[in-house]
Write a protein that holds these residues in place. Structure first.
Motif, PDB file in Angstrom:
ATOM      1  N   PRO A 112       0.814  -1.228   0.000  1.00 44.76           N
ATOM      2  CA  PRO A 112       0.000   0.000   0.000  1.00 44.76           C
ATOM      3  C   PRO A 112       0.846   1.276   0.000  1.00 44.76           C
ATOM      4  O   PRO A 112       0.470   2.269  -0.645  1.00 44.76           O
ATOM      5  N   PHE A 113       1.995   1.253   0.684  1.00 44.30           N
ATOM      6  CA  PHE A 113       2.847   2.436   0.700  1.00 44.30           C
ATOM      7  C   PHE A 113       3.460   2.692  -0.671  1.00 44.30           C
ATOM      8  O   PHE A 113       3.589   3.848  -1.104  1.00 44.30           O
ATOM      9  N   MET A 114       3.827   1.629  -1.370  1.00 51.21           N
ATOM     10  CA  MET A 114       4.389   1.815  -2.703  1.00 51.21           C
ATOM     11  C   MET A 114       3.316   2.290  -3.680  1.00 51.21           C
ATOM     12  O   MET A 114       3.595   3.119  -4.561  1.00 51.21           O
ATOM     13  N   LEU A 115       2.097   1.804  -3.536  1.00 53.67           N
ATOM     14  CA  LEU A 115       0.998   2.296  -4.375  1.00 53.67           C
ATOM     15  C   LEU A 115       0.701   3.758  -4.071  1.00 53.67           C
ATOM     16  O   LEU A 115       0.398   4.547  -4.972  1.00 53.67           O
ATOM     17  N   TYR A 116       0.823   4.125  -2.807  1.00 54.14           N
ATOM     18  CA  TYR A 116       0.638   5.534  -2.415  1.00 54.14           C
ATOM     19  C   TYR A 116       1.738   6.399  -3.026  1.00 54.14           C
ATOM     20  O   TYR A 116       1.478   7.481  -3.563  1.00 54.14           O
ATOM     21  N   ASN A 117       2.943   5.930  -2.982  1.00 51.25           N
ATOM     22  CA  ASN A 117       4.065   6.668  -3.568  1.00 51.25           C
ATOM     23  C   ASN A 117       3.874   6.856  -5.071  1.00 51.25           C
ATOM     24  O   ASN A 117       4.193   7.923  -5.621  1.00 51.25           O
ATOM     25  N   ALA A 118       3.346   5.829  -5.730  1.00 52.59           N
ATOM     26  CA  ALA A 118       3.157   5.902  -7.185  1.00 52.59           C
ATOM     27  C   ALA A 118       1.920   6.693  -7.575  1.00 52.59           C
ATOM     28  O   ALA A 118       1.686   6.928  -8.766  1.00 52.59           O
ATOM     29  N   GLY A 119       1.100   7.083  -6.597  1.00 47.79           N
ATOM     30  CA  GLY A 119      -0.083   7.883  -6.887  1.00 47.79           C
ATOM     31  C   GLY A 119      -1.319   7.081  -7.226  1.00 47.79           C
ATOM     32  O   GLY A 119      -2.325   7.649  -7.673  1.00 47.79           O
ATOM     33  N   PHE A 120      -1.294   5.752  -6.992  1.00 47.44           N
ATOM     34  CA  PHE A 120      -2.458   4.923  -7.315  1.00 47.44           C
ATOM     35  C   PHE A 120      -3.498   4.911  -6.197  1.00 47.44           C
ATOM     36  O   PHE A 120      -4.660   4.587  -6.439  1.00 47.44           O
ATOM     37  N   VAL A 121      -3.101   5.190  -4.982  1.00 42.77           N
ATOM     38  CA  VAL A 121      -4.043   5.249  -3.863  1.00 42.77           C
ATOM     39  C   VAL A 121      -3.808   6.553  -3.108  1.00 42.77           C
ATOM     40  O   VAL A 121      -2.718   7.128  -3.143  1.00 42.77           O
ATOM     41  N   GLU A 122      -4.848   7.014  -2.434  1.00 40.16           N
ATOM     42  CA  GLU A 122      -4.762   8.232  -1.638  1.00 40.16           C
ATOM     43  C   GLU A 122      -4.720   7.884  -0.156  1.00 40.16           C
ATOM     44  O   GLU A 122      -5.341   6.905   0.279  1.00 40.16           O
ATOM     45  N   ALA A 123      -4.022   8.683   0.591  1.00 38.55           N
ATOM     46  CA  ALA A 123      -3.942   8.514   2.049  1.00 38.55           C
ATOM     47  C   ALA A 123      -3.953   9.904   2.680  1.00 38.55           C
ATOM     48  O   ALA A 123      -2.892  10.471   2.968  1.00 38.55           O
ATOM     49  N   PRO A 124      -5.139  10.485   2.864  1.00 40.79           N
ATOM     50  CA  PRO A 124      -5.217  11.860   3.396  1.00 40.79           C
ATOM     51  C   PRO A 124      -4.495  12.023   4.729  1.00 40.79           C
ATOM     52  O   PRO A 124      -3.901  13.075   4.984  1.00 40.79           O
ATOM     53  N   ALA A 125      -4.543  10.989   5.581  1.00 41.01           N
ATOM     54  CA  ALA A 125      -3.877  11.099   6.882  1.00 41.01           C
ATOM     55  C   ALA A 125      -2.362  11.248   6.702  1.00 41.01           C
ATOM     56  O   ALA A 125      -1.718  12.068   7.360  1.00 41.01           O
ATOM     57  N   LEU A 126      -1.791  10.456   5.794  1.00 41.42           N
ATOM     58  CA  LEU A 126      -0.360  10.585   5.518  1.00 41.42           C
ATOM     59  C   LEU A 126      -0.037  11.951   4.922  1.00 41.42           C
ATOM     60  O   LEU A 126       0.990  12.556   5.243  1.00 41.42           O
ATOM     61  N   ASP A 127      -0.925  12.439   4.040  1.00 47.47           N
ATOM     62  CA  ASP A 127      -0.702  13.762   3.451  1.00 47.47           C
ATOM     63  C   ASP A 127      -0.661  14.836   4.532  1.00 47.47           C
ATOM     64  O   ASP A 127       0.204  15.726   4.505  1.00 47.47           O
ATOM     65  N   ARG A 128      -1.593  14.765   5.484  1.00 48.41           N
ATOM     66  CA  ARG A 128      -1.625  15.767   6.556  1.00 48.41           C
ATOM     67  C   ARG A 128      -0.375  15.680   7.432  1.00 48.41           C
ATOM     68  O   ARG A 128       0.193  16.708   7.827  1.00 48.41           O
ATOM     69  N   MET A 129       0.040  14.448   7.735  1.00 52.67           N
ATOM     70  CA  MET A 129       1.249  14.295   8.548  1.00 52.67           C
ATOM     71  C   MET A 129       2.483  14.790   7.793  1.00 52.67           C
ATOM     72  O   MET A 129       3.389  15.385   8.392  1.00 52.67           O
TER      73      MET A 129
END
Length: 728
Positions: free
Chosen positions: A10-27
């Motif tokens: 999931p972290f690699m998908l987040y890095n590639a822009g395939f999934v969103e993680a608003p909590a990580l964005d805020r942090m």
């Protein structure tokens, strides 16, 4: 290895822009702000000075906007008396000056005094001194002055004024870069823009979702041309107006990814939308400020302004130019431009290059492999120490790249990944060690209140533990301002307070046939209608809420005797279809309720503060209690739901209402009808009467404030009178 893979993917998908993680964005935004605050120089750039349209100037010279001849005098003083190098206006002049009196004199000459040759001659004699726009334009002529203007991303109102010359034609750039493309603009009148040396936009359409000014565009595309920001225009003018060129990630103009702008000999790092990270030098007022009225009257030390880049802006709160930034929540907008100009001139802009994404991806893989190999063979304490060392190393390398290479590399995602791999490996180890005890979590009795166990035993067919849909009522209660209360007490006293609060509240709920779902810190979640069917679930929940508030009054007196803070509780109740039963995971199962009706009950509790009510209930609860009177407060859309819901405050049994309460209900219904029909006079009159009669109910003042807002900002034609709450 499977646990590490499930965390890593999931972290690699987040890095590639395939999934969103608003909590990580805020942090990540928080981590960016902290790095900025820890490393900014906190020293002023003496090359810039801000001429402030402050409260002192407004009091001395009159409210803004000033007459154009006075602004012309300001320009003359800056260049002729003080020798400023460049002047940028963080204000703009979209309309002709109508305060000179020339228009009135002209109307009299052509109207009531038409034919009076003496009057006409006098008007012509006075004209040169009253044409203030021309006077201002003459002051701009031949001087290095940049006028501000704004682009807008909406079509109404239409564009007004005249844009400055573009810095480049988009077609000439020969690229497919997707610059920001506004729809309209509000610029300066042609007479001024034609004589000014340049112009730059002052708007920022790239504000982060939390409203913080971390990045600002330096170029926007309009009508096939590229226009520069005020900061870029002022910086270029101070450097002799060098041309702008573009550098892409492959080194050729193939339109893949814009990475740099070159302004003369300086490289300006930008992202794909041509925005820059604002290089804040320090907190508010880090730059030299001089009052505009002092400049007008020659009271400033000439050395302060000589050969300086001058920005004309405002710190006056009434002119609404305050911004939220990583270094202050009420930051003067003109100082944001000053920081960008300083970064241009010093060549000290932070960069978030495209290849950072690849660096982050590689770091994730290395961390995943290293943590997996380490945790499979290392005892718990040693694994914890090694994990901490890895996290400290990540922070140190990140800060080095930030401080010495001006690279902004993501930090939080790597730290969270490291922690989660460690955490889930430890959880797995604990699960393996204690798997013989898992059967304890399946026993029914641990989920059922003791008061109902005996009744369930007498009629076991009346309940079931597996998931099913039922008509039920849910209650949420929460102590208001609990953080302040917790800070005022020692841990032991806080624990005693919570025990003495939760015990009687739980007794009230159980006494009214409710089931405690869970305690959430200072909050209580309970429901009615399961595990045993309760046809009176709505009335029992309402009775419990009222008794909880009554019990709270007893507790207040007891707490006051012990010197404890006074506590207030907000309660939200909602009825409807809910899913109830054993729910959870392999690790833990709980008997609980889920569904939209449950979520709305939680939102109602959160709205008690906003509406000044101790108890709020939903529409279904109201309809299930026909003998009870409720005051309708609003129809709202709560966060996470599109369907509007009515919210009500219980008043008392209909048969026991006083005349004043009946009158309040009638007037409130009339006021709400007027408000929802956009009949502002009718609604305002009724709500004003209610506010005067019941000043303790803040909801009536809230509606008066809304009506005042809608008078100057009318709602859309299809407005349904529903208020949308963006927060929980």
């Amino acid at each position: 290895m499977l646990i590490s893979l499930l965390v890593l993917v999931p972290f690699m998908l987040y890095n590639a822009g395939f999934v969103e993680a608003p909590a990580l964005d805020r942090m990540e935004q928080f981590a960016y702000d902290m790095r900025l605050q820890l490393t900014m120089p906190n020293t002023p750039d003496r090359r810039l000075v801000i001429v402030d349209l402050d409260e002192i100037s407004l009091a001395a010279e009159g409210q803004w906007p000033w007459a154009r001849d006075k602004v012309a005098t300001l320009v003359d003083q800056l260049f002729d008396l003080y020798g400023a190098r460049v002047v940028g206006f963080d204000v703009f002049f979209p309309e002709p000056d109508r305060d000179s009196g020339l228009g009135v004199l002209t109307q009299l000459r052509d109207g009531a005094l038409k034919g009076d040759s003496g009057f006409a001659a006098e008007v012509e004699r006075l004209r040169p001194g009253l044409e203030t726009d021309r006077i201002f334009a003459d002051a701009l002529e031949g001087r290095d002055v940049v006028l501000g203007y704004v682009f807008r991303d909406f079509k109404v109102p239409p564009s007004a004024g005249m844009l400055p010359d573009p810095v480049l034609s988009y077609d000439a750039l020969n690229t497919t870069v997707d610059f920001i493309r506004p729809l309209t603009y509000s610029a300066n009148i042609p007479a001024l823009q034609l004589t000014a040396a340049s112009g730059g936009f002052v708007d920022n359409p790239t504000v982060d979702p939390d409203g913080v000014y971390r990045r600002v565009p330096v170029l926007q595309q309009y009508g096939g041309n590229l226009f520069e920001s005020l900061a870029l225009a002022v910086a270029r003018l101070s450097m002799g107006s060098p041309p702008i060129d573009f550098y892409f990630d492959t080194g050729v103009r193939d339109g893949l990814h814009l990475e740099w702008l070159t302004v003369g000999t300086r490289k300006v790092p930008v992202d794909a939308e041509a925005t820059v990270l604002v290089p804040y030098r320090g907190n508010q007022n880090i730059y030299t400020y001089v009052s505009a009225t002092d400049v007008l009257h020659g009271r400033v030390d000439p050395s302060v302004l000589r050969d300086k880049i001058v920005l004309v802006g405002t710190s006056a709160p009434g002119l609404h130019d305050l911004r939220i930034t990583p270094v202050g929540e009420k930051f003067n907008g003109v100082e944001v431009h000053a920081n960008i100009i300083s970064g241009f001139v010093e060549n000290a802009m932070k960069h978030h290059p495209r290849f950072v994404q690849g660096i982050e991806m590689a770091a994730m893989l290395i961390i995943g492999l290293l943590m997996t190999a380490m945790l499979m063979q290392t005892p718990v304490i040693r694994a914890l120490l090694l994990t901490v060392m890895i996290m400290v190393t990540i922070i140190a390398v990140n800060l080095y790249a930030w401080q010495y290479a001006n690279f902004v590399v993501p930090l939080v995602s790597l730290l969270v990944l490291t922690f989660l791999i460690y955490f889930f490996h430890m959880i797995y180890g604990l699960f393996v060690e204690t798997r013989g005890k898992r059967m304890l979590s399946t026993r029914f009795g641990q989920y059922v209140p003791p008061e109902l166990v005996e009744e369930m035993g007498r009629n076991p067919k009346s309940f079931r533990m597996d998931s099913e849909s039922r008509q039920m009522t849910v209650l949420f209660s929460d102590i208001r301002n609990f953080t302040n209360i917790a800070e005022a007490l020692e841990p032991r006293e806080l624990s005693q307070l919570m025990n003495e609060f939760l015990t009687p509240m739980t007794q009230v709920i159980h006494r009214n046939r409710g089931t405690i779902d869970k305690y959430m810190g200072d909050a209580i979640m309970a429901f009615w209608g399961a595990p045993i069917n309760d046809p009176d679930h709505a009335s029992n929940a309402l009775k419990a809420a009222i008794e909880m508030q009554e019990e709270l009054e007893v507790l207040k007196a007891r707490f006051a005797q012990r010197g404890w803070p006074e506590i207030r509780v907000g309660i939200g109740i909602n009825s409807g279809t809910m899913r109830v039963g054993n729910m959870g995971s392999e690790f833990r199962v709980t008997y609980t309720v889920l569904g939209d009706a449950v979520n709305l009950g939680s939102r109602l509790e959160g709205l008690t503060k906003k509406y000044g009510a101790d108890i709020l209930v939903g529409e279904r609860t109201v309809s299930d209690n026909p003998d009870y009177a409720f005051l309708e407060l609003d129809r709202v859309r709560v966060k996470g739901k599109d369907v509007p819901a009515g919210i009500f405050q219980p008043l008392g049994w209909r048969s026991e209402l006083t005349a004043a309460q009946r009158q309040m209900l009638s007037t409130n219904n009339n006021a709400l009808a007027g408000y929802r029909g956009a009949e502002w006079d009718r609604a305002e009159s009724a709500f004003f009467q209610l506010h005067q009669s019941h000043p303790d109910k803040q909801v009536f003042q809230m509606y008066l404030d809304r009506i005042a807002f809608f008078r100057s900002h009318p709602p859309q034609e299809n407005w349904d009178g529903v208020f949308t709450h963006e927060s929980k």
